[in-house]
Design an enzyme around this catalytic site. Sequence first.
Site, mmCIF file in Angstrom:
data_model
loop_
_atom_site.group_PDB
_atom_site.id
_atom_site.type_symbol
_atom_site.label_atom_id
_atom_site.label_comp_id
_atom_site.label_asym_id
_atom_site.label_seq_id
_atom_site.Cartn_x
_atom_site.Cartn_y
_atom_site.Cartn_z
ATOM 1 N N SER A 157 -19.841 -12.085 24.834
ATOM 2 C CA SER A 157 -20.111 -11.234 23.672
ATOM 3 C C SER A 157 -21.191 -10.221 24.061
ATOM 4 O O SER A 157 -22.380 -10.549 24.106
ATOM 5 C CB SER A 157 -20.574 -12.083 22.484
ATOM 6 O OG SER A 157 -20.848 -11.275 21.352
ATOM 7 N N ALA A 207 -18.993 -7.654 21.238
ATOM 8 C CA ALA A 207 -19.306 -8.536 20.118
ATOM 9 C C ALA A 207 -18.302 -8.320 19.001
ATOM 10 O O ALA A 207 -17.928 -7.176 18.689
ATOM 11 C CB ALA A 207 -20.721 -8.257 19.617
ATOM 12 N N GLY A 243 -12.332 -25.883 28.441
ATOM 13 C CA GLY A 243 -13.148 -27.063 28.224
ATOM 14 C C GLY A 243 -13.781 -27.076 26.845
ATOM 15 O O GLY A 243 -13.443 -26.291 25.967
ATOM 16 N N GLY A 284 -18.602 -17.621 23.413
ATOM 17 C CA GLY A 284 -17.402 -16.799 23.402
ATOM 18 C C GLY A 284 -16.293 -17.293 24.305
ATOM 19 O O GLY A 284 -15.417 -16.525 24.714
ATOM 20 N N THR A 323 -13.636 -19.351 23.762
ATOM 21 C CA THR A 323 -12.263 -19.303 23.249
ATOM 22 C C THR A 323 -11.745 -17.871 23.173
ATOM 23 O O THR A 323 -10.590 -17.597 23.537
ATOM 24 C CB THR A 323 -12.198 -19.974 21.872
ATOM 25 O OG1 THR A 323 -12.541 -21.357 22.007
ATOM 26 C CG2 THR A 323 -10.799 -19.880 21.277
ATOM 27 N N VAL A 324 -12.585 -16.945 22.741
ATOM 28 C CA VAL A 324 -12.153 -15.548 22.667
ATOM 29 C C VAL A 324 -11.922 -14.995 24.074
ATOM 30 O O VAL A 324 -10.992 -14.219 24.303
ATOM 31 C CB VAL A 324 -13.174 -14.699 21.880
ATOM 32 C CG1 VAL A 324 -12.746 -13.238 21.845
ATOM 33 C CG2 VAL A 324 -13.317 -15.228 20.464
ATOM 34 N N LYS A 352 -6.045 -26.981 25.824
ATOM 35 C CA LYS A 352 -7.354 -27.399 25.324
ATOM 36 C C LYS A 352 -7.506 -28.873 25.636
ATOM 37 O O LYS A 352 -6.788 -29.720 25.101
ATOM 38 C CB LYS A 352 -7.458 -27.152 23.816
ATOM 39 C CG LYS A 352 -8.814 -27.531 23.224
ATOM 40 C CD LYS A 352 -9.917 -26.609 23.704
ATOM 41 C CE LYS A 352 -11.251 -26.962 23.058
ATOM 42 N NZ LYS A 352 -12.334 -26.058 23.484
#
Length: 238
Positions: A171, A201, A110, A14, A16-17, A37
């Site tokens: 999540s 989630a 990363g 999780g 990136t979120v 990024k």
Amino acid sequence: MPVLVITGTGTEVGKTVTTAAVAAAALAAGRTVAVLKAAQTGVRPDEPGDADEVARLAGAVTKAELARFPEPLAPATAARRAGLRPVRPAEVADAAAKLATEHDLVLVEGAGGLLVRFDDEGGTLADAAALLRAPVLVVVSAGLGTLNTTDLTARELSRRGLDLAGVVIGSWPDSPDLASRCNLADLPDVSGAPLLGALPAGAGGLAPVDFRAAAPGWLAPRLDGTWDAEAFGLREAP
């Protein structure tokens, strides 16, 4: 925290979120945000990458990507197989430092975990964080096995003299099992750092407007949010 490096204990935790949630909370607090990024793998040139996904969910961020490699592999391996020049930690640090002159907060995401190699010389995200002297936020999974990978990551950060800003559960399940609920108390213990949030989630599947409204409630005040670790732990305690 003009620069915050975000890593995970592995893939699919999780990261990136979570980066998007941190960006959304900072934007809601009135801060300007850039997302860098370092190396995008497994995405074709015409496909949106992780920085694009952060911008889609969080809103008006400046997005940057240093390199893109088509195969879903570690950046060093993906670059070598594609015959492309790899990304090096100094380049990541230089790009983040430049963005920091123009933004209140720069989030450096990363690829995979802390020690995934960027180049054949063994350069990693940890090396970039050291050059930047930036704190590192670690995104972890909720359930069984997370204590080991979190402990290993925290120990490596400590060995390198890097600041572990905190831990975020990427999540949190709708129906957490016993291990997940016990880990709420154990994660700060094994990492030696505070638990700074827990994303529900499926958070990345929310409509952007709903994601932006909810994000501050998933993160602690240190990340511009309102989430209370103690209250969450009491609610979810076994």
